[in-house]
Motif scaffolding. Structure first.
Motif, PDB file in Angstrom:
ATOM      1  N   ILE A   1       0.810  -1.217   0.000  1.00  0.00           N
ATOM      2  CA  ILE A   1       0.000   0.000   0.000  1.00  0.00           C
ATOM      3  C   ILE A   1       0.846   1.271   0.000  1.00  0.00           C
ATOM      4  O   ILE A   1       0.375   2.346  -0.385  1.00  0.00           O
ATOM      5  N   ALA A   2       2.121   1.135   0.385  1.00  0.00           N
ATOM      6  CA  ALA A   2       2.960   2.310   0.633  1.00  0.00           C
ATOM      7  C   ALA A   2       4.009   2.527  -0.446  1.00  0.00           C
ATOM      8  O   ALA A   2       4.364   1.614  -1.194  1.00  0.00           O
ATOM      9  N   GLU A   3       4.515   3.739  -0.499  1.00  0.00           N
ATOM     10  CA  GLU A   3       5.633   4.051  -1.386  1.00  0.00           C
ATOM     11  C   GLU A   3       6.922   3.456  -0.847  1.00  0.00           C
ATOM     12  O   GLU A   3       7.838   3.145  -1.609  1.00  0.00           O
ATOM     13  N   ALA A   4       7.001   3.339   0.468  1.00  0.00           N
ATOM     14  CA  ALA A   4       8.219   2.807   1.083  1.00  0.00           C
ATOM     15  C   ALA A   4       7.878   2.122   2.390  1.00  0.00           C
ATOM     16  O   ALA A   4       6.924   2.494   3.073  1.00  0.00           O
ATOM     17  N   THR A   5       8.671   1.112   2.719  1.00  0.00           N
ATOM     18  CA  THR A   5       8.564   0.426   4.003  1.00  0.00           C
ATOM     19  C   THR A   5       9.813   0.711   4.814  1.00  0.00           C
ATOM     20  O   THR A   5      10.937   0.560   4.306  1.00  0.00           O
ATOM     21  N   ILE A   6       9.619   1.125   6.048  1.00  0.00           N
ATOM     22  CA  ILE A   6      10.735   1.460   6.936  1.00  0.00           C
ATOM     23  C   ILE A   6      10.788   0.447   8.070  1.00  0.00           C
ATOM     24  O   ILE A   6       9.792   0.244   8.783  1.00  0.00           O
ATOM     25  N   VAL A   7      11.928  -0.190   8.236  1.00  0.00           N
ATOM     26  CA  VAL A   7      12.138  -1.116   9.353  1.00  0.00           C
ATOM     27  C   VAL A   7      12.933  -0.368  10.419  1.00  0.00           C
ATOM     28  O   VAL A   7      14.096  -0.023  10.207  1.00  0.00           O
ATOM     29  N   ILE A   8      12.293  -0.118  11.541  1.00  0.00           N
ATOM     30  CA  ILE A   8      12.942   0.646  12.615  1.00  0.00           C
ATOM     31  C   ILE A   8      13.930  -0.214  13.388  1.00  0.00           C
ATOM     32  O   ILE A   8      15.094   0.156  13.576  1.00  0.00           O
ATOM     33  N   GLU A   9      13.481  -1.361  13.849  1.00  0.00           N
ATOM     34  CA  GLU A   9      14.341  -2.319  14.558  1.00  0.00           C
ATOM     35  C   GLU A   9      13.835  -3.727  14.266  1.00  0.00           C
ATOM     36  O   GLU A   9      12.633  -3.937  14.100  1.00  0.00           O
ATOM     37  N   SER A  10      14.736  -4.676  14.214  1.00  0.00           N
ATOM     38  CA  SER A  10      14.344  -6.067  14.006  1.00  0.00           C
ATOM     39  C   SER A  10      15.458  -6.989  14.464  1.00  0.00           C
ATOM     40  O   SER A  10      16.639  -6.701  14.243  1.00  0.00           O
ATOM     41  N   ALA A  11      15.069  -8.103  15.060  1.00  0.00           N
ATOM     42  CA  ALA A  11      16.044  -9.143  15.368  1.00  0.00           C
ATOM     43  C   ALA A  11      16.421  -9.840  14.062  1.00  0.00           C
ATOM     44  O   ALA A  11      15.979  -9.453  12.973  1.00  0.00           O
ATOM     45  N   GLU A  12      17.215 -10.882  14.169  1.00  0.00           N
ATOM     46  CA  GLU A  12      17.688 -11.571  12.960  1.00  0.00           C
ATOM     47  C   GLU A  12      16.534 -12.129  12.146  1.00  0.00           C
ATOM     48  O   GLU A  12      16.613 -12.228  10.922  1.00  0.00           O
ATOM     49  N   ARG A  13      15.451 -12.505  12.822  1.00  0.00           N
ATOM     50  CA  ARG A  13      14.265 -12.996  12.142  1.00  0.00           C
ATOM     51  C   ARG A  13      13.044 -12.284  12.710  1.00  0.00           C
ATOM     52  O   ARG A  13      13.030 -11.878  13.860  1.00  0.00           O
ATOM     53  N   GLY A  14      12.014 -12.168  11.885  1.00  0.00           N
ATOM     54  CA  GLY A  14      10.803 -11.524  12.378  1.00  0.00           C
ATOM     55  C   GLY A  14       9.879 -11.127  11.245  1.00  0.00           C
ATOM     56  O   GLY A  14      10.261 -11.102  10.066  1.00  0.00           O
ATOM     57  N   GLY A  15       8.654 -10.811  11.611  1.00  0.00           N
ATOM     58  CA  GLY A  15       7.642 -10.459  10.635  1.00  0.00           C
ATOM     59  C   GLY A  15       7.977  -9.220   9.832  1.00  0.00           C
ATOM     60  O   GLY A  15       7.599  -9.103   8.659  1.00  0.00           O
ATOM     61  N   SER A  16       8.700  -8.273  10.452  1.00  0.00           N
ATOM     62  CA  SER A  16       9.038  -7.050   9.734  1.00  0.00           C
ATOM     63  C   SER A  16       9.985  -7.324   8.576  1.00  0.00           C
ATOM     64  O   SER A  16       9.957  -6.622   7.552  1.00  0.00           O
ATOM     65  N   LEU A  17      10.825  -8.350   8.701  1.00  0.00           N
ATOM     66  CA  LEU A  17      11.723  -8.712   7.605  1.00  0.00           C
ATOM     67  C   LEU A  17      10.941  -9.344   6.465  1.00  0.00           C
ATOM     68  O   LEU A  17      11.289  -9.163   5.284  1.00  0.00           O
ATOM     69  N   ILE A  18       9.887 -10.085   6.809  1.00  0.00           N
ATOM     70  CA  ILE A  18       8.999 -10.629   5.772  1.00  0.00           C
ATOM     71  C   ILE A  18       8.344  -9.485   5.010  1.00  0.00           C
ATOM     72  O   ILE A  18       8.254  -9.501   3.780  1.00  0.00           O
ATOM     73  N   THR A  19       7.886  -8.467   5.753  1.00  0.00           N
ATOM     74  CA  THR A  19       7.274  -7.295   5.117  1.00  0.00           C
ATOM     75  C   THR A  19       8.273  -6.596   4.207  1.00  0.00           C
ATOM     76  O   THR A  19       7.926  -6.185   3.087  1.00  0.00           O
ATOM     77  N   ALA A  20       9.514  -6.468   4.656  1.00  0.00           N
ATOM     78  CA  ALA A  20      10.551  -5.821   3.846  1.00  0.00           C
ATOM     79  C   ALA A  20      10.797  -6.601   2.556  1.00  0.00           C
ATOM     80  O   ALA A  20      10.940  -6.009   1.474  1.00  0.00           O
ATOM     81  N   ASN A  21      10.844  -7.922   2.652  1.00  0.00           N
ATOM     82  CA  ASN A  21      11.050  -8.743   1.458  1.00  0.00           C
ATOM     83  C   ASN A  21       9.876  -8.619   0.496  1.00  0.00           C
ATOM     84  O   ASN A  21      10.056  -8.584  -0.727  1.00  0.00           O
ATOM     85  N   MET A  22       8.657  -8.551   1.037  1.00  0.00           N
ATOM     86  CA  MET A  22       7.481  -8.364   0.185  1.00  0.00           C
ATOM     87  C   MET A  22       7.536  -7.024  -0.526  1.00  0.00           C
ATOM     88  O   MET A  22       7.208  -6.918  -1.714  1.00  0.00           O
ATOM     89  N   ALA A  23       7.951  -5.992   0.213  1.00  0.00           N
ATOM     90  CA  ALA A  23       8.066  -4.659  -0.389  1.00  0.00           C
ATOM     91  C   ALA A  23       9.071  -4.675  -1.536  1.00  0.00           C
ATOM     92  O   ALA A  23       8.845  -4.066  -2.581  1.00  0.00           O
ATOM     93  N   ASN A  24      10.178  -5.384  -1.339  1.00  0.00           N
ATOM     94  CA  ASN A  24      11.156  -5.519  -2.422  1.00  0.00           C
ATOM     95  C   ASN A  24      10.565  -6.244  -3.618  1.00  0.00           C
ATOM     96  O   ASN A  24      10.791  -5.863  -4.771  1.00  0.00           O
TER      97      ASN A  24
END
Length: 366
Positions: A224-247
């Motif tokens: 939905i967004a122009e950009a996804t920002i990951v503020i903090e994340s451990a080595e694994r996590g849902g936010s990294l999945i979101t980042a990969n989807m955005a890519n």
């Protein structure tokens, strides 16, 4: 869309074996969801991906009872519905091949001609992440972006709260139906969010926040967004999945770098190291990379004659007039401002149209 159209789309969603991609294909080939149910079997069988099992499932009339029940819930609870072919459907999400056929929303969501960013991260946000998020959102106020997140613990709710505190529209994308809220502790934020923003989900009212739904939810946050920002994340996590989807959706991804010893910076550092995210150190980085700083419509005459600069901004402007192009770090040093302060000052001056950024974190007066 009409009530009748919605009814048939809902029914199609309840046909076993019909997901978002297949639903769109059937609707495209037949002309409408209603037409899918009325198209002859031999014509349906000619559609790529439609086999005997799906043909049989399309004859299941119980889907209409389910559709009618959900339609009643939508009407009785003033739920807004966005159909993937309609104008009220988020523009960027339309271009995602696996985007939901329907989105159910509450509140006052308005995404037309708006700059939209998604902010995600760990549920165990640290003080470093909180302070960065606070500074980022405050510095983005002049841009007036829509802040999207997942309404979960940690980074999500911090981003939503900061958006509300700064009167920015914010949207929580949920992993369940709109008959409930998860986590329950966040119910206290609902009313305020719905006054300037609200909630969005693809899930029917009968859907609980099951684990697999959060991954599905993440593709909406990313798309939905122009950009996804990951503020903090451990080595694994849902936010990294979101980042990969955005890519995968060809969206810009940004990650906040941290110390190599910090557990909740590991994911961000890895995104940057593997070139899956741009480094984000300030709002100015985001604005520059997304070309939000290009404001040709703001004429130079307006910039010089009608823009008011405070004393700190004037000091920087006079320095750049004298020296020409200069690095942000050097500007901070020569004008005697801390680096966190110079980022905000340069951003405000850029928005006022008196300076412009150049590649390599250089700035020059206009």
């Amino acid at each position: 869309m009409t009530t009748s159209d919605l009814y048939y789309v809902l029914a199609l969603q309840r046909v076993e074996g019909v997901g978002d991609i297949m639903a769109k294909k059937l609707i495209s080939q037949c002309g409408s969801a209603e037409a899918v149910f009325k198209t002859k079997t031999q014509h349906l069988a000619a559609i790529d991906g439609v086999g005997n099992s799906l043909l049989k499932n399309l004859k299941d009339e119980t889907v209409f009872d389910k559709a009618n029940k959900e339609l009643e819930f939508i009407q009785n609870n003033n739920i807004n519905v966005a159909y993937f072919q309609d104008d009220n459907y988020p523009d960027k999400l339309k271009h995602c091949f696996d985007a939901p056929v329907l989105l159910f929303t509450t509140g006052n969501i308005n995404l037309k001609n708006r700059k939209i960013i998604s902010i995600v991260g760990t549920r165990q946000i640290t003080s470093y992440g909180t302070e960065f998020c606070k500074k980022l959102i405050e510095d983005l106020i002049p841009i007036n972006p829509v802040i999207v997140s997942g309404f979960a613990y940690g980074v999500d709710i911090v981003a939503h709260q900061l958006a509300m505190e700064n009167n920015l529209q914010t949207i929580g994308v949920l992993a369940h139906g709109l008959n409930q809220i998860y986590p329950k502790n966040h119910k206290k934020y609902m009313a305020k969010m719905e006054t300037n923003g609200g909630f969005m989900t693809e899930f029917w009212s009968s859907t609980n926040p099951d684990k697999e739904n959060f991954v599905k939810r993440n593709r909406i946050v990313a798309g939905i967004a122009e950009a996804t920002i990951v503020i903090e994340s451990a080595e694994r996590g849902g936010s990294l999945i979101t980042a990969n989807m955005a890519n995968d959706y060809n969206r810009d991804v940004f990650a906040v770098p941290g110390r190599t010893t910090d557990k909740y910076s590991t994911g961000c550092n890895n995104l940057i190291k593997t070139q899956k995210a741009n480094v984000l150190t300030s709002a100015a980085d985001l604005i520059y990379m997304l070309n939000w700083d290009i404001k040709e419509e703001t004429k130079a005459v307006q910039k010089q004659l009608f823009v008011s600069l405070d004393s700190d901004e004037q000091k920087i402007y006079d320095y750049l007039l004298k020296t020409g192009k200069e690095l942000m770090d050097i500007i901070a040093l020569e004008c005697e401002f801390p680096i966190y302060r110079i980022s905000a000052l340069l951003l405000n001056m850029e928005l006022k149209g008196v300076i412009r950024p150049l590649p390599g974190k250089l700035f020059e007066a206009i």
